[in-house]
Enzyme design. Structure first.
Site, PDB file in Angstrom:
ATOM      1  N   CYS A  65       0.816  -1.226   0.000  1.00 30.02           N
ATOM      2  CA  CYS A  65       0.000   0.000   0.000  1.00 30.02           C
ATOM      3  C   CYS A  65       0.848   1.273   0.000  1.00 30.02           C
ATOM      4  CB  CYS A  65      -0.919  -0.036   1.222  1.00 30.02           C
ATOM      5  SG  CYS A  65      -1.793   1.522   1.469  1.00 30.02           S
ATOM      6  N   ARG A 121     -14.500   1.689   5.444  1.00 29.99           N
ATOM      7  CA  ARG A 121     -13.560   0.724   4.843  1.00 29.99           C
ATOM      8  C   ARG A 121     -12.464   0.383   5.849  1.00 29.99           C
ATOM      9  NH1 ARG A 121     -14.693   0.730  -0.984  1.00 29.99           N
ATOM     10  NH2 ARG A 121     -13.235  -0.988  -1.066  1.00 29.99           N
ATOM     11  N   TYR A 150      -4.887   6.092  -9.099  1.00 31.63           N
ATOM     12  CA  TYR A 150      -6.094   5.305  -8.755  1.00 31.63           C
ATOM     13  C   TYR A 150      -7.293   5.774  -9.575  1.00 31.63           C
ATOM     14  CZ  TYR A 150      -3.971   2.835  -4.858  1.00 31.63           C
ATOM     15  OH  TYR A 150      -3.189   1.995  -4.102  1.00 31.63           O
TER      16      TYR A 150
HETATM   17  N1  LIG Z   1      -6.851   7.807   2.973  1.00 33.71           N
HETATM   18  C1  LIG Z   1      -6.234   6.630   3.339  1.00 33.71           C
HETATM   19  C2  LIG Z   1      -6.266   5.621   2.218  1.00 33.71           C
HETATM   20  C3  LIG Z   1      -5.700   4.295   2.620  1.00 33.71           C
HETATM   21  C4  LIG Z   1      -6.085   3.184   1.634  1.00 33.71           C
HETATM   22  O1  LIG Z   1      -6.881   3.363   0.713  1.00 33.71           O
HETATM   23  N2  LIG Z   1      -5.525   1.977   1.856  1.00 33.71           N
HETATM   24  C5  LIG Z   1      -5.878   0.843   1.031  1.00 33.71           C
HETATM   25  C6  LIG Z   1      -4.653   0.034   0.641  1.00 33.71           C
HETATM   26  S1  LIG Z   1      -3.631   0.819  -0.511  1.00 33.71           S
HETATM   27  C7  LIG Z   1      -6.742  -0.118   1.803  1.00 33.71           C
HETATM   28  O2  LIG Z   1      -6.413  -0.506   2.902  1.00 33.71           O
HETATM   29  N3  LIG Z   1      -7.867  -0.520   1.210  1.00 33.71           N
HETATM   30  C8  LIG Z   1      -8.742  -1.498   1.742  1.00 33.71           C
HETATM   31  C9  LIG Z   1     -10.189  -1.189   1.387  1.00 33.71           C
HETATM   32  O3  LIG Z   1     -10.465  -0.116   0.853  1.00 33.71           O
HETATM   33  O4  LIG Z   1     -11.022  -2.049   1.667  1.00 33.71           O
HETATM   34  C10 LIG Z   1      -4.830   6.995   3.763  1.00 33.71           C
HETATM   35  O5  LIG Z   1      -4.151   7.733   3.037  1.00 33.71           O
HETATM   36  O6  LIG Z   1      -4.415   6.561   4.830  1.00 33.71           O
END
Ligand SMILES: N[C@@H](CCC(=O)N[C@@H](CS)C(=O)NCC(=O)O)C(=O)O
Length: 354
Positions: A90, A149, A215
């Site tokens: 990530c 999420r 993205y």
């Molecule tokens: N806004 C968050 C975004 C984090 C994010 O999107 N992480 C992703 C992995 S790259 C995630 O864990 N996604 C799991 C999901 O959306 O279910 C940050 O910058 O901390």
């Protein structure tokens, strides 16, 4: 597959070997396409929320508290109290790993790595953590009934058993300034007062068009949405490349949070975003300055230790099923390019950039 390759007879019902009638290939293709497209849209709507024009809209993070040294804050800075939870693939979590490493906070803030599970459809702990097997369970422990999420990174407070913050852009600011008493590199300031305005301007631009831009390209659900973001992404990369012609880092001779935030996207770009997210006008390696800049950052002591290109490939190509249903992980590119000389040290007046 091209439908023109079918014979004229394909329209009619064809006979199988056993003489049973089967649907004409043209109809099978049409049906297959219809079913797959419908499922694809359904899966994409779960993976990537969109607006009416098909543009990806990233949900905002929900835990937004801060660790601080000011009186009255329940989340007082301390050593051994907070745990960072991250996935190696990530880019958002990667930011926090880079800052933790540069500030030498390894002893003060522990780290738990989670892995994506294609079966669970989310992050899982390699070993049970706080009685939880999955990150979703930990979120539920922090806030029963949580409906958002289950993302990484997570800054976990082992004292109150809750998530302090799950927004990477805020966690890195805390790691930079709130743990200096416990850091082994406390004098490093990646967000100095005199550069704040400049850093913030870069952050905003880079977040929208590059960090989230890749993205928005990859998760676009219409051609128009994709093309618009693609243009925005490469216009911004071109501009950054021009700035880097005369400046070693985004804000001058020293590394700042703006560079950290750009780095984690650039690191994944040629391997993942170029192909899987269709960001393919140019590779970072093809840029005159962005390529060497990426290598310059990668070669700073402590940064390479936070980088794992194999996990990155596995996470993206192996888990974003609607974008890569076959699940095949590409073999290239050769990561050795990151270790090649960058020659950018000649540009800065300061001997040590961090
Ligand atoms: N806004 C968050 C975004 C984090 C994010 O999107 N992480 C992703 C992995 S790259 C995630 O864990 N996604 C799991 C999901 O959306 O279910 C940050 O910058 O901390």
């Amino acid at each position: 597959m091209s439908q023109q390759t079918l014979s004229p007879a394909a329209d009619k019902q064809t006979k199988t070997k056993k003489g049973k009638k089967s649907l004409p290939p043209k109809l099978i293709i049409k049906l297959g396409k219809f079913v797959w497209t419908t499922i694809w849209h359904l899966m994409m709507s779960k993976l990537a929320p969109r607006n009416k024009s098909g543009e990806y809209i990233r949900p905002s993070s929900e835990f937004r508290n801060s660790v601080g040294i000011e009186q009255g804050n329940v989340y007082q800075a301390a050593t051994g109290r907070y745990n960072l939870i991250a996935g190696l693939g990530c880019p958002w979590a990667h930011r926090t790993l880079v800052v933790r490493s540069l500030k030498k906070l390894e002893q003060a803030i522990s780290l738990t790595i989670v892995s994506p599970s294609p079966i669970e459809g989310g992050w899982v702990f390699n070993q049970e953590y706080e009685g939880c097997r999955t990150l979703a369970e930990l979120y539920e422990l922090a806030q029963p009934g949580y409906g958002g999420r289950f993302t990484v990174p997570v800054l976990w407070d082992s004292q109150t058993k809750t998530i302090v913050n799950n927004e990477s852009s805020e966690i890195i600011v805390m790691l930079n300034s709130q743990f200096n008493e416990f850091a082994n590199n406390p004098t490093l300031d990646l967000y100095p007062q005199e550069l704040k305005e400049k850093i913030d301007q870069w952050n905003e631009r880079i977040y929208t068009s590059v960090n989230n831009g890749v993205y928005r390209c990859g998760f676009a659900q219409t051609q128009e949405a994709y093309e618009q973001v693609y243009h925005e992404l490469f216009t911004t990369l071109d501009e950054i490349d021009t700035v880097l012609n005369t400046s070693r880092y985004l804000c001058g001779d020293t590394v700042t949070l703006a560079d950290v935030r750009l780095f984690t996207t650039l690191f994944r770009f040629d391997t993942v975003y170029y192909a899987l997210f269709k960001c393919n006008r140019k590779r970072i390696q093809d840029y005159q300055n962005l390529g060497p800049y990426l290598r310059d950052l990668y070669q700073i002591t402590g940064i390479a230790d936070t980088c794992d290109l194999e996990s990155v490939k596995q996470d993206y190509y192996g888990n974003l099923f609607p974008l890569n249903p076959g699940g095949i992980i590409p073999s290239g590119p050769d990561p050795m390019f990151l270790q090649e000389p960058h020659h950018r040290d000649k540009m800065s007046k300061q001997a040590n950039p961090v």
